[in-house]
Design a protein around this motif. Structure first.
Motif, PDB file in Angstrom:
ATOM      1  N   ASP A  72      45.219  33.946  28.179  1.00  0.00           N
ATOM      2  CA  ASP A  72      44.451  34.836  29.043  1.00  0.00           C
ATOM      3  C   ASP A  72      42.955  34.652  28.822  1.00  0.00           C
ATOM      4  O   ASP A  72      42.184  34.596  29.775  1.00  0.00           O
ATOM      5  CB  ASP A  72      44.842  36.298  28.804  1.00  0.00           C
ATOM      6  CG  ASP A  72      46.228  36.618  29.340  1.00  0.00           C
ATOM      7  OD1 ASP A  72      46.754  35.830  30.151  1.00  0.00           O
ATOM      8  OD2 ASP A  72      46.784  37.654  28.931  1.00  0.00           O
ATOM      9  N   ASP A  73      42.541  34.563  27.561  1.00  0.00           N
ATOM     10  CA  ASP A  73      41.131  34.343  27.261  1.00  0.00           C
ATOM     11  C   ASP A  73      40.680  32.991  27.792  1.00  0.00           C
ATOM     12  O   ASP A  73      39.572  32.848  28.306  1.00  0.00           O
ATOM     13  CB  ASP A  73      40.875  34.425  25.748  1.00  0.00           C
ATOM     14  CG  ASP A  73      41.066  35.834  25.202  1.00  0.00           C
ATOM     15  OD1 ASP A  73      41.072  36.791  26.014  1.00  0.00           O
ATOM     16  OD2 ASP A  73      41.223  35.977  23.977  1.00  0.00           O
ATOM     17  N   LEU A  75      41.997  31.301  30.340  1.00  0.00           N
ATOM     18  CA  LEU A  75      41.959  31.313  31.804  1.00  0.00           C
ATOM     19  C   LEU A  75      40.657  31.907  32.330  1.00  0.00           C
ATOM     20  O   LEU A  75      40.195  31.530  33.404  1.00  0.00           O
ATOM     21  CB  LEU A  75      43.158  32.089  32.357  1.00  0.00           C
ATOM     22  CG  LEU A  75      44.523  31.421  32.207  1.00  0.00           C
ATOM     23  CD1 LEU A  75      45.632  32.349  32.664  1.00  0.00           C
ATOM     24  CD2 LEU A  75      44.592  30.105  32.955  1.00  0.00           C
ATOM     25  N   LYS A  76      40.058  32.807  31.560  1.00  0.00           N
ATOM     26  CA  LYS A  76      38.814  33.443  31.992  1.00  0.00           C
ATOM     27  C   LYS A  76      37.633  32.469  31.975  1.00  0.00           C
ATOM     28  O   LYS A  76      36.619  32.737  32.599  1.00  0.00           O
ATOM     29  CB  LYS A  76      38.506  34.649  31.104  1.00  0.00           C
ATOM     30  CG  LYS A  76      39.467  35.795  31.309  1.00  0.00           C
ATOM     31  CD  LYS A  76      39.189  36.934  30.349  1.00  0.00           C
ATOM     32  CE  LYS A  76      40.248  38.008  30.483  1.00  0.00           C
ATOM     33  NZ  LYS A  76      40.095  39.057  29.474  1.00  0.00           N
ATOM     34  N   THR A  77      37.751  31.342  31.267  1.00  0.00           N
ATOM     35  CA  THR A  77      36.646  30.377  31.218  1.00  0.00           C
ATOM     36  C   THR A  77      36.587  29.500  32.471  1.00  0.00           C
ATOM     37  O   THR A  77      35.603  28.802  32.677  1.00  0.00           O
ATOM     38  CB  THR A  77      36.763  29.453  29.982  1.00  0.00           C
ATOM     39  OG1 THR A  77      37.956  28.684  30.089  1.00  0.00           O
ATOM     40  CG2 THR A  77      36.766  30.236  28.706  1.00  0.00           C
ATOM     41  N   ASN A 119      40.027  25.938  41.263  1.00  0.00           N
ATOM     42  CA  ASN A 119      40.277  27.000  40.287  1.00  0.00           C
ATOM     43  C   ASN A 119      39.903  26.534  38.884  1.00  0.00           C
ATOM     44  O   ASN A 119      39.680  27.352  37.995  1.00  0.00           O
ATOM     45  CB  ASN A 119      41.753  27.417  40.281  1.00  0.00           C
ATOM     46  CG  ASN A 119      42.171  28.105  41.556  1.00  0.00           C
ATOM     47  OD1 ASN A 119      41.342  28.646  42.277  1.00  0.00           O
ATOM     48  ND2 ASN A 119      43.452  28.061  41.846  1.00  0.00           N
TER      49      ASN A 119
END
Length: 194
Positions: A72-73, A75-77, A119
């Motif tokens: 999750d962390d 994916l935020k980048t 993306n």
């Protein structure tokens, strides 16, 4: 005349309600007592195995939760908005987190690559790069670790050609949209009479 009857007392401990050795138990009672003891040993062994399995599952569950948090962390980048961010990700990739990056990119690029590549890399970065770094653009191959995980994350028979095609389609789509906007803007301009 009344007959005296012996009443067995029940307790919570297994086997205590069975006749004692002093009362000369019958053969069936002895077999029953032996079976109860055998079952008790079996249940204790099963409980031990169940507890060990639960402990192992608990450890695995904690690892999965930790991996999901990392994913999750991670994916935020994305999407990477500049070449500096691409360089930063390139420097962060190592053998320990390589699979995590691949998993994250696969998640982001689910579906048709021409629709999902942005993306991972923003359109502005896509416009300034190509695979080989020709025609005055930066090459994705320069970022070796990032390029390798990007290719591994692409599902298909020829990931290199799929990536090349996706970059071309995204650029074409961008320039086509820009052309339509310019044409529309020119049509809306007031004309001046000379």
């Amino acid at each position: 005349m009344s007959k005296k009857m012996k009443v067995a007392r029940f307790s919570t401990t297994v086997g205590e309600n069975l006749p004692s050795k002093e009362s000369n138990p019958c053969k069936n009672c002895i077999n029953l007592q032996k079976d109860v003891k055998d079952l008790k040993v079996i249940v204790e062994n099963q409980n031990k195995i169940i507890m060990e399995t639960l402990a192992a599952h608990n450890v695995l569950l904690k690892q999965l939760i930790h991996q999901d948090k990392i994913s999750d962390d991670l994916l935020k980048t994305f999407p990477l908005m500049s070449l500096e961010e691409v360089e930063k990700v390139e420097n962060e990739i190592c053998s320990e987190n390589r699979l995590t990056y691949i998993k994250a990119l696969k998640t982001l690029m689910r579906g048709k690559l021409t629709k999902t590549l942005d993306n991972v890399i923003s359109t502005n970065v896509i416009l300034s790069i190509n695979i080989d770094g020709v025609h005055g653009k930066k090459g994705l191959k320069k970022y070796r670790r990032f390029f390798d995980i990007l290719l591994e994350a692409i599902d298909g028979p020829d990931p290199m050609n799929m990536l090349r095609n996706a970059l071309a389609v995204i650029k074409k789509r961008y320039f086509h949209k820009a052309s339509i906007q310019r044409t529309a803007a020119q049509k809306n301009l007031p004309t001046t009479a000379n």
